[in-house]
Design a protein around this motif. Structure first.
Motif, PDB file in Angstrom:
ATOM      1  N   ALA A 161      32.265  88.331  22.614  1.00 25.93           N
ATOM      2  CA  ALA A 161      32.268  89.046  21.258  1.00 25.93           C
ATOM      3  C   ALA A 161      33.590  89.019  20.811  1.00 25.93           C
ATOM      4  O   ALA A 161      34.685  89.133  21.482  1.00 25.93           O
ATOM      5  N   GLN A 162      33.736  89.126  19.453  1.00 26.76           N
ATOM      6  CA  GLN A 162      35.101  89.051  18.766  1.00 26.76           C
ATOM      7  C   GLN A 162      34.767  90.274  17.609  1.00 26.76           C
ATOM      8  O   GLN A 162      33.982  90.283  16.965  1.00 26.76           O
ATOM      9  N   ARG A 163      35.996  91.384  17.563  1.00 26.17           N
ATOM     10  CA  ARG A 163      35.904  92.221  16.707  1.00 26.17           C
ATOM     11  C   ARG A 163      37.224  91.540  15.651  1.00 26.17           C
ATOM     12  O   ARG A 163      38.232  91.665  16.055  1.00 26.17           O
ATOM     13  N   VAL A 164      36.959  91.334  14.638  1.00 29.31           N
ATOM     14  CA  VAL A 164      37.721  90.364  13.678  1.00 29.31           C
ATOM     15  C   VAL A 164      38.201  91.240  12.425  1.00 29.31           C
ATOM     16  O   VAL A 164      37.313  91.987  11.599  1.00 29.31           O
ATOM     17  N   ALA A 165      39.568  91.100  12.207  1.00 26.34           N
ATOM     18  CA  ALA A 165      40.048  91.403  10.837  1.00 26.34           C
ATOM     19  C   ALA A 165      40.243  90.204  10.132  1.00 26.34           C
ATOM     20  O   ALA A 165      40.737  89.276  10.397  1.00 26.34           O
ATOM     21  N   ILE A 166      39.482  90.251   9.030  1.00 26.90           N
ATOM     22  CA  ILE A 166      39.689  89.079   7.988  1.00 26.90           C
ATOM     23  C   ILE A 166      40.628  89.237   7.087  1.00 26.90           C
ATOM     24  O   ILE A 166      40.959  90.280   6.129  1.00 26.90           O
ATOM     25  N   VAL A 167      41.828  88.365   7.111  1.00 26.88           N
ATOM     26  CA  VAL A 167      42.858  88.422   6.331  1.00 26.88           C
ATOM     27  C   VAL A 167      42.874  87.288   4.977  1.00 26.88           C
ATOM     28  O   VAL A 167      42.582  86.156   5.416  1.00 26.88           O
ATOM     29  N   HIS A 168      42.820  87.634   3.753  1.00 33.74           N
ATOM     30  CA  HIS A 168      42.751  86.705   2.724  1.00 33.74           C
ATOM     31  C   HIS A 168      44.122  86.684   2.095  1.00 33.74           C
ATOM     32  O   HIS A 168      44.382  87.572   1.343  1.00 33.74           O
ATOM     33  N   PRO A 169      44.865  85.511   2.293  1.00 36.64           N
ATOM     34  CA  PRO A 169      46.010  85.312   1.403  1.00 36.64           C
ATOM     35  C   PRO A 169      45.784  85.095  -0.024  1.00 36.64           C
ATOM     36  O   PRO A 169      45.380  83.867  -0.550  1.00 36.64           O
ATOM     37  N   ALA A 170      46.111  85.850  -0.868  1.00 37.43           N
ATOM     38  CA  ALA A 170      45.312  85.766  -2.406  1.00 37.43           C
ATOM     39  C   ALA A 170      46.646  85.104  -2.905  1.00 37.43           C
ATOM     40  O   ALA A 170      47.776  85.701  -3.279  1.00 37.43           O
ATOM     41  N   VAL A 171      46.472  83.786  -3.594  1.00 35.68           N
ATOM     42  CA  VAL A 171      47.618  82.999  -4.141  1.00 35.68           C
ATOM     43  C   VAL A 171      47.326  83.760  -5.799  1.00 35.68           C
ATOM     44  O   VAL A 171      46.383  83.347  -6.399  1.00 35.68           O
ATOM     45  N   LYS A 172      48.265  84.475  -6.420  1.00 34.57           N
ATOM     46  CA  LYS A 172      48.252  85.192  -7.681  1.00 34.57           C
ATOM     47  C   LYS A 172      48.428  84.039  -8.775  1.00 34.57           C
ATOM     48  O   LYS A 172      48.136  84.355  -9.971  1.00 34.57           O
ATOM     49  N   TRP A 173      49.499  83.113  -8.417  1.00 30.78           N
ATOM     50  CA  TRP A 173      49.655  82.013  -9.631  1.00 30.78           C
ATOM     51  C   TRP A 173      50.149  80.794  -8.948  1.00 30.78           C
ATOM     52  O   TRP A 173      50.266  80.767  -7.789  1.00 30.78           O
ATOM     53  N   GLY A 174      50.421  79.857  -9.635  1.00 32.75           N
ATOM     54  CA  GLY A 174      50.890  78.551  -9.307  1.00 32.75           C
ATOM     55  C   GLY A 174      49.859  77.409  -8.954  1.00 32.75           C
ATOM     56  O   GLY A 174      48.680  77.924  -9.053  1.00 32.75           O
ATOM     57  N   PRO A 175      50.070  76.479  -8.736  1.00 36.03           N
ATOM     58  CA  PRO A 175      48.939  75.343  -8.196  1.00 36.03           C
ATOM     59  C   PRO A 175      48.142  75.521  -7.163  1.00 36.03           C
ATOM     60  O   PRO A 175      46.963  74.994  -6.923  1.00 36.03           O
ATOM     61  N   LYS A 176      48.418  76.678  -6.106  1.00 39.67           N
ATOM     62  CA  LYS A 176      47.509  77.036  -5.113  1.00 39.67           C
ATOM     63  C   LYS A 176      46.198  77.836  -5.649  1.00 39.67           C
ATOM     64  O   LYS A 176      45.588  78.051  -4.673  1.00 39.67           O
ATOM     65  N   LYS A 177      46.569  78.638  -6.741  1.00 41.99           N
ATOM     66  CA  LYS A 177      45.377  79.299  -7.337  1.00 41.99           C
ATOM     67  C   LYS A 177      44.326  78.426  -7.523  1.00 41.99           C
ATOM     68  O   LYS A 177      44.220  77.698  -8.290  1.00 41.99           O
ATOM     69  N   SER A 178      43.045  79.064  -7.174  1.00 45.03           N
ATOM     70  CA  SER A 178      41.801  78.578  -7.424  1.00 45.03           C
ATOM     71  C   SER A 178      41.399  78.995  -8.793  1.00 45.03           C
ATOM     72  O   SER A 178      41.258  80.398  -8.749  1.00 45.03           O
ATOM     73  N   PRO A 179      41.011  78.141  -9.905  1.00 45.74           N
ATOM     74  CA  PRO A 179      40.677  78.900 -11.087  1.00 45.74           C
ATOM     75  C   PRO A 179      39.263  79.257 -11.277  1.00 45.74           C
ATOM     76  O   PRO A 179      38.850  79.990 -12.038  1.00 45.74           O
ATOM     77  N   LEU A 180      38.570  78.721 -10.282  1.00 44.49           N
ATOM     78  CA  LEU A 180      36.948  79.010 -10.392  1.00 44.49           C
ATOM     79  C   LEU A 180      36.646  80.211  -9.431  1.00 44.49           C
ATOM     80  O   LEU A 180      35.257  80.613  -9.619  1.00 44.49           O
ATOM     81  N   THR A 181      37.315  81.102  -8.865  1.00 46.92           N
ATOM     82  CA  THR A 181      36.767  82.112  -7.952  1.00 46.92           C
ATOM     83  C   THR A 181      37.701  83.343  -8.064  1.00 46.92           C
ATOM     84  O   THR A 181      38.948  83.030  -8.571  1.00 46.92           O
ATOM     85  N   THR A 182      37.561  84.360  -7.151  1.00 48.93           N
ATOM     86  CA  THR A 182      38.552  85.481  -7.130  1.00 48.93           C
ATOM     87  C   THR A 182      38.481  85.571  -5.642  1.00 48.93           C
ATOM     88  O   THR A 182      38.093  85.242  -4.791  1.00 48.93           O
ATOM     89  N   ALA A 183      39.785  86.520  -5.180  1.00 48.23           N
ATOM     90  CA  ALA A 183      40.007  86.710  -3.927  1.00 48.23           C
ATOM     91  C   ALA A 183      38.794  87.389  -3.149  1.00 48.23           C
ATOM     92  O   ALA A 183      38.329  87.421  -2.168  1.00 48.23           O
ATOM     93  N   GLU A 184      38.241  88.377  -4.011  1.00 50.16           N
ATOM     94  CA  GLU A 184      37.154  89.266  -3.327  1.00 50.16           C
ATOM     95  C   GLU A 184      35.658  88.142  -3.284  1.00 50.16           C
ATOM     96  O   GLU A 184      35.055  88.385  -2.147  1.00 50.16           O
ATOM     97  N   LEU A 185      35.537  87.300  -4.029  1.00 48.25           N
ATOM     98  CA  LEU A 185      34.460  86.484  -3.815  1.00 48.25           C
ATOM     99  C   LEU A 185      35.002  85.349  -2.573  1.00 48.25           C
ATOM    100  O   LEU A 185      34.005  85.162  -1.507  1.00 48.25           O
ATOM    101  N   GLN A 186      36.197  85.046  -2.328  1.00 51.89           N
ATOM    102  CA  GLN A 186      36.336  84.271  -1.135  1.00 51.89           C
ATOM    103  C   GLN A 186      36.311  84.925  -0.045  1.00 51.89           C
ATOM    104  O   GLN A 186      35.904  84.368   1.168  1.00 51.89           O
TER     105      GLN A 186
END
Length: 450
Positions: free
Chosen positions: A22-47
């Motif tokens: 069993a795993q009790r997991v903390a999900i951590v999402h690195p939100a890229v706010k700008w620059g080439p690594k930012k995905s244009p089609l989605t949001t951090a909440e949806l990811q």
């Protein structure tokens, strides 16, 4: 026998398997706010919602917390800037009974993994590890298990590099193994290379077997319809509805179908077709995994039609469509297959008065069988175009050889006998070359096109 033993060895327990714990997991999402690594089609909440869906797929895994933290460059050693990293570390340390952190990035290097595990005191998983674990839990056939073993090779390689650099630090320089003149790294790399070769050979054998089955299937002339779409869009539910196959149990899960499965169904003219259920797609699916499973998707190139199923209720339905289409384009499919694709908007029962904005898209609810008749008619129309088959009714003399000829060369749908003059009306599905031969052999036969 030797082949069997080697296959069993390749399919043995994986050194990377996460086990049933069993795993009790903390999900951590690195939100890229700008620059080439930012995905244009989605949001951090949806990811992060998709990351939650991945964890929910696994038995005994629970999400303790979801944390979105901004970063400029997720490729840094500690992923986040100094201040944010400190805030995050404190948050994780305060979580009760946390056993793992799921960092929602495609891959982290073994060095970063080691540093983060050291800082947080728990296991750290990336998307590659989690998706691979889900695949492992869902793989049923030898082929799917081999594909997973192949996808593990890059991970084993990067783990090996890390292990070697640790050994070197501890011992001061590399050591040769037992006077063989080979370093530990060279030996292990050779072992991995041999393993990779064996897996690829085993997959090739299975592929040849499949191509043999494909040839036999072509001989039976059953048209093939590949049902594709983003994971959890309702493909299996749709196939169950189209075929009435009761033993198909759709599961509300990501990647519930890992193996290609085929199911027979009938179209309005009683033409038999084979529906092929394929693996679901995922945004940012680790590249090696897509590669490993592209062999499974190769089957799609041999189908007569693709049905692309979309979950129209999903907030990212447009991004999901873009993901599926980009993978399909990378498969180098024949252009006629991409051009004739049917787009199906599923789960419309959950949206009031839904009307597709896309031209030619069909709105359905696989669960409530809404819109299925129109879909079957559209499939039939496109299958007839793709295969060059025609539906015709011919008048024949029952004493002549026509009926047995038609049974052999075409698919006889209905025979309506006229006993008073010894003739019959026969409705058939016939390929264009067979149709040409029929007209040459029986020039006086009356033909009515459907």
């Amino acid at each position: 026998k030797e082949d069997e033993a080697e296959l069993e060895e390749l399919l043995g327990p994986s050194p990377l398997a996460l086990g049933p714990d069993a795993q009790r997991v903390a999900i951590v999402h690195p939100a890229v706010k700008w620059g080439p690594k930012k995905s244009p089609l989605t949001t951090a909440e949806l990811q992060i919602a998709e990351a939650v869906a991945l964890v929910d797929t696994l038995q005994n895994w629970t999400v303790l917390d979801k944390i979105i933290i901004p970063t400029r460059n997720p490729n840094k050693k500690f992923v986040f800037g100094k201040g944010n990293f400190q805030v995050l570390t404190e948050k994780i340390k305060k979580l009760p009974h946390v056993t793992a952190v799921f960092l929602n990035v495609e891959r982290i290097s073994s060095l970063t993994k080691k540093e983060l595990e050291g800082a947080w005191g728990v296991k750290v998983f990336d998307r590659y590890t989690v998706v691979l674990h889900i695949f492992r839990c869902n793989a049923r056939t030898k082929e799917a298990k081999l594909q997973i073993a192949l996808a593990e090779i890059p991970l084993l390689r990067s783990n090996l590099k890390n292990e070697v650099s640790q050994r070197d630090q501890q011992r001061g320089g590399s050591r040769y193994i037992m006077g063989s003149g080979e370093t530990f790294l060279e030996t292990q790399n050779r072992v991995l290379k041999e393993r990779e070769l064996k897996i690829r050979n085993a997959l090739e054998k299975l592929r040849r077997k499949r191509s043999l089955l494909r040839t036999q299937r072509k001989r039976c002339e059953f048209p093939m319809v590949s049902v594709m779409g983003y994971t959890n869009c309702g493909k299996t539910t749709l196939i169950k509805a189209l075929t009435g196959e009761a033993r198909l149990q759709p599961r509300d899960q990501l990647f519930a179908t890992l193996d290609i499965t085929a199911h027979a169904g009938y179209l309005p003219s009683h033409m038999a077709v084979i529906y092929v259920d394929t693996i679901g797609f995922l945004t940012d699916l680790p590249h090696n995994l897509v590669e490993s499973f592209s062999a499974t998707l190769e089957e799609v190139a041999y189908s007569d039609l693709i049905v692309h199923v979309r979950d129209i209720t999903h907030p990212e339905t447009n991004l999901q469509k873009a993901t599926v289409l980009s993978v399909l384009r990378n498969l180098n499919l024949p252009s006629h297959l991409l051009d004739s694709m049917i787009e199906v908007h599923n789960k419309v029962d959950l949206i009031e008065r839904y009307k597709p904005t896309e031209e030619n898209a069909l709105a359905i609810s696989a669960l409530h069988a809404h819109g299925l008749e129109e879909l079957k008619q559209e499939i039939e129309k496109r299958i007839l175009t793709a295969t060059g088959k025609k539906i015709v009714t011919v008048n024949i003399n029952l004493e002549g050889p026509q009926l047995s000829w038609l049974h052999k060369e075409a698919t006889v749908q209905e025979v309506e006998v006229m006993p008073e003059d010894g003739t019959a009306k026969v409705k058939v599905i016939i390929g264009s070359s067979a149709f040409g031969r029929y007209k040459n052999l029986f020039p006086h036969s009356k033909i009515f096109m459907s």
